[in-house]
Design an enzyme around this catalytic site. Structure first.
Site, PDB file in Angstrom:
ATOM      1  N   CYS A 143       4.902  -5.789  15.650  1.00 55.85           N
ATOM      2  CA  CYS A 143       4.256  -4.978  16.691  1.00 55.85           C
ATOM      3  C   CYS A 143       2.815  -5.451  16.900  1.00 55.85           C
ATOM      4  CB  CYS A 143       4.275  -3.503  16.296  1.00 55.85           C
ATOM      5  SG  CYS A 143       5.947  -2.882  16.018  1.00 55.85           S
ATOM      6  N   CYS A 201      -1.465   1.583   8.217  1.00 57.02           N
ATOM      7  CA  CYS A 201      -0.831   0.710   7.240  1.00 57.02           C
ATOM      8  C   CYS A 201      -1.284  -0.735   7.408  1.00 57.02           C
ATOM      9  CB  CYS A 201       0.688   0.816   7.322  1.00 57.02           C
ATOM     10  SG  CYS A 201       1.385   0.303   8.874  1.00 57.02           S
ATOM     11  N   CYS A 213      -0.195  -3.583  15.052  1.00 58.31           N
ATOM     12  CA  CYS A 213      -0.058  -3.270  13.633  1.00 58.31           C
ATOM     13  C   CYS A 213      -0.536  -4.416  12.741  1.00 58.31           C
ATOM     14  CB  CYS A 213       1.408  -2.948  13.337  1.00 58.31           C
ATOM     15  SG  CYS A 213       1.761  -2.723  11.585  1.00 58.31           S
ATOM     16  N   CYS A 215       3.018   8.531   1.380  1.00 57.94           N
ATOM     17  CA  CYS A 215       3.522   7.568   2.355  1.00 57.94           C
ATOM     18  C   CYS A 215       3.805   6.257   1.622  1.00 57.94           C
ATOM     19  CB  CYS A 215       2.445   7.393   3.423  1.00 57.94           C
ATOM     20  SG  CYS A 215       2.731   6.057   4.568  1.00 57.94           S
ATOM     21  N   GLU A 224       0.818  -1.223   0.000  1.00 66.67           N
ATOM     22  CA  GLU A 224       0.000   0.000   0.000  1.00 66.67           C
ATOM     23  C   GLU A 224       0.844   1.262   0.000  1.00 66.67           C
ATOM     24  OE1 GLU A 224      -3.153  -1.965   3.121  1.00 66.67           O
ATOM     25  OE2 GLU A 224      -2.125  -0.115   3.605  1.00 66.67           O
ATOM     26  N   CYS A 244       6.273  -7.451   7.421  1.00 58.87           N
ATOM     27  CA  CYS A 244       7.271  -6.864   8.322  1.00 58.87           C
ATOM     28  C   CYS A 244       7.675  -7.914   9.348  1.00 58.87           C
ATOM     29  CB  CYS A 244       6.674  -5.640   9.024  1.00 58.87           C
ATOM     30  SG  CYS A 244       7.857  -4.777  10.076  1.00 58.87           S
TER      31      CYS A 244
HETATM   32  N1  SAH Z   1       7.982   0.215  10.447  1.00 58.09           N
HETATM   33  C1  SAH Z   1       8.133   1.602  10.575  1.00 58.09           C
HETATM   34  C2  SAH Z   1       7.387   2.393   9.526  1.00 58.09           C
HETATM   35  C3  SAH Z   1       6.055   1.865   9.136  1.00 58.09           C
HETATM   36  S1  SAH Z   1       4.800   1.835  10.357  1.00 58.09           S
HETATM   37  C4  SAH Z   1       7.717   2.071  11.943  1.00 58.09           C
HETATM   38  O1  SAH Z   1       7.159   1.283  12.690  1.00 58.09           O
HETATM   39  O2  SAH Z   1       8.010   3.204  12.271  1.00 58.09           O
HETATM   40  C5  SAH Z   1       4.239   3.507  10.269  1.00 58.09           C
HETATM   41  C6  SAH Z   1       3.454   3.981  11.461  1.00 58.09           C
HETATM   42  O3  SAH Z   1       2.138   3.402  11.443  1.00 58.09           O
HETATM   43  C7  SAH Z   1       4.104   3.616  12.787  1.00 58.09           C
HETATM   44  O4  SAH Z   1       4.386   4.755  13.556  1.00 58.09           O
HETATM   45  C8  SAH Z   1       3.046   2.747  13.419  1.00 58.09           C
HETATM   46  O5  SAH Z   1       3.063   2.913  14.775  1.00 58.09           O
HETATM   47  C9  SAH Z   1       1.759   3.214  12.767  1.00 58.09           C
HETATM   48  N2  SAH Z   1       0.660   2.244  12.961  1.00 58.09           N
HETATM   49  C10 SAH Z   1       0.694   0.907  12.850  1.00 58.09           C
HETATM   50  N3  SAH Z   1      -0.505   0.360  13.174  1.00 58.09           N
HETATM   51  C11 SAH Z   1      -1.325   1.391  13.504  1.00 58.09           C
HETATM   52  C12 SAH Z   1      -2.685   1.486  13.925  1.00 58.09           C
HETATM   53  N4  SAH Z   1      -3.458   0.416  14.068  1.00 58.09           N
HETATM   54  N5  SAH Z   1      -3.189   2.723  14.177  1.00 58.09           N
HETATM   55  C13 SAH Z   1      -2.415   3.834  14.007  1.00 58.09           C
HETATM   56  N6  SAH Z   1      -1.144   3.810  13.614  1.00 58.09           N
HETATM   57  C14 SAH Z   1      -0.583   2.594  13.370  1.00 58.09           C
HETATM   58 FE1  SF4 Z   2       6.547  -3.285  11.248  1.00 58.62          FE
HETATM   59 FE2  SF4 Z   2       4.093  -2.354  11.729  1.00 58.62          FE
HETATM   60 FE3  SF4 Z   2       5.886  -2.457  13.706  1.00 58.62          FE
HETATM   61 FE4  SF4 Z   2       6.193  -0.645  11.693  1.00 58.62          FE
HETATM   62  S1  SF4 Z   2       4.531  -0.718  13.190  1.00 58.62           S
HETATM   63  S2  SF4 Z   2       7.771  -2.007  12.604  1.00 58.62           S
HETATM   64  S3  SF4 Z   2       5.371  -1.861   9.985  1.00 58.62           S
HETATM   65  S4  SF4 Z   2       5.046  -4.228  12.602  1.00 58.62           S
END
Ligand code: SAH
Ligand code: SF4
Length: 356
Positions: A124, A344, A127, A113, A87, A120
């Site tokens: 997390c 994302c 996510c 973006c 995406e 990944c």
């Molecule tokens: N992996 C990198 C960049 C991609 S994630 C990182 O983690 O920084 C980009 C952002 O999307 C991150 O700050 C993450 O915390 C956020 N994100 C992921 N899942 C989310 C959710 N359910 N609601 C809001 N932000 C989210």
């Molecule tokens: Fe990976 Fe999602 Fe964590 Fe960013 S927030 S490091 S994309 S698992």
């Protein structure tokens, strides 16, 4: 299989074509004149055009789904050559302004973006991207291609600069070489000419790679996805914290070269009743002491089955006010495109749910 020409930096291309200045012309055709085929490149000798066409293709991805949000942001799902999808999101930051006669007096501003990996490894717990595990790194051209296609799809003039945030799917620093190459391709003056100062790399905190990125002296901006101020909570949200704890990240940030006029961005995902209290805000102020930082508070964006909840706007506001009162620059990121599953991984997940 044909190689994708978007994978090559101008410098690399110079080693493939001769004389070297042809690389510059090819760059101008692709990035500034939106050429769709080598045959369109009329100032390149026919012979070379033919050779390029035999060896290369211009883009290796297509838009397979779009969702437009009420606030103007647009989310794209791209299909890659091997059938995987990623995406990217177009975020209009400022609207175009016209005078009474209808002349444009201020241009619109856009941020795009981009994703850096299919899936990944970081895993997390909040996510969606993490749910599908890790598939593969994107190539430099697959990162650059997202921007090129989105600009074309929205008739954003080729010479109009946009800001890039590496905040889509994947962990950019886990694909550092390809990401660094994409930074160079984006910034090439014969191409999109997006200065590294308009490119922000967001990381979950791979401290050793932050150091490496700094040593590369690319001039990009850094964003840290912090989300928690103590290791115990951060570990439950982001397992990577076991390998790189908060103090190791802060040490890497302190050593990172930052443009005098710029700041390191700290992203803080606000999750209801977990990290949205003033005690955390207090700790955050301490943690950032002496760093030229800006905090971005993000509303957790829930998805079906997500273990966490969206915070109360009042708590977010109080959190922000505390930081501001204590000298820490802080903005609240409006959850752009809430109605289009903006965080994302969420559009892709929807595709899977719909059985594509
Ligand atoms: N992996 C990198 C960049 C991609 S994630 C990182 O983690 O920084 C980009 C952002 O999307 C991150 O700050 C993450 O915390 C956020 N994100 C992921 N899942 C989310 C959710 N359910 N609601 C809001 N932000 C989210
Ligand atoms: Fe990976 Fe999602 Fe964590 Fe960013 S927030 S490091 S994309 S698992």
């Amino acid at each position: 299989m044909k190689k994708t020409i978007l994978d090559y930096t101008n410098e690399e291309l110079q080693n493939i074509v001769s004389p070297k200045f042809r690389a510059k012309q090819i760059y101008q055709w692709i990035y500034q004149k939106n050429a769709d085929s080598f045959n369109d490149m009329t100032n390149i000798p026919k012979e070379l055009r033919k050779k390029l066409d035999e060896e290369f293709e211009i883009s290796s991805m297509q838009i397979i789904k779009k969702e437009q949000s009420k606030d103007g942001s647009k989310k794209y799902l791209f299909g890659l050559k091997d059938g995987h999808t990623v995406e990217a999101v177009l975020l209009p930051m400022k609207k175009e302004q016209k005078d009474e006669a209808g002349n444009i007096i201020k241009e619109a501003k856009y941020t795009i973006c981009v994703s850096t990996q299919v899936g990944c490894k970081v895993g997390c717990s909040f996510c969606l991207t993490a749910k599908g595990g890790f598939v593969r790194n994107l190539t430099p051209g697959e990162i650059v291609g997202q921007v090129l296609e989105i600009k074309k799809d929205n008739d954003i003039a080729a010479n109009r600069r946009v800001n890039i945030v590496y905040m889509g799917m994947g962990e950019p620093l886990d694909n550092l070489d390809n990401v660094a190459k994409s930074v160079k391709i984006f910034s090439d003056p014969n191409g999109l000419s997006i200065s590294p100062r308009r490119q922000t790399i967001s990381t979950s905190g791979l401290a050793s790679k932050i150091k490496k990125l700094g040593e590369m002296k690319l001039g990009v901006l850094l964003a840290i996805s912090l989300h928690a101020v103590d290791d115990e909570l951060r570990q439950t949200l982001m397992p990577i914290n076991k390998a790189y704890n908060i103090s190791s990240i802060m040490e890497a940030v302190r050593g990172f070269p930052v443009d005098q006029r710029k700041r390191v961005m700290f992203e803080y995902l606000m999750i209801k009743d977990l990290n949205d209290n003033i005690k955390s805000a207090k700790k955050l102020v301490k943690l950032l002491h002496g760093i030229k930082a800006k905090v971005n508070l993000i509303y957790f964006n829930p998805y079906p089955g997500s273990p966490y909840k969206r915070p109360d706007p009042k708590r977010v506001k109080e959190f922000q006010e505390y930081l501001l009162k204590h000298g820490v620059l802080c903005t609240i990121r409006e959850s752009k495109g809430l109605d289009i599953s903006a965080a994302c991984g969420q559009l892709k997940e929807k595709e899977i749910a719909e059985g594509r």
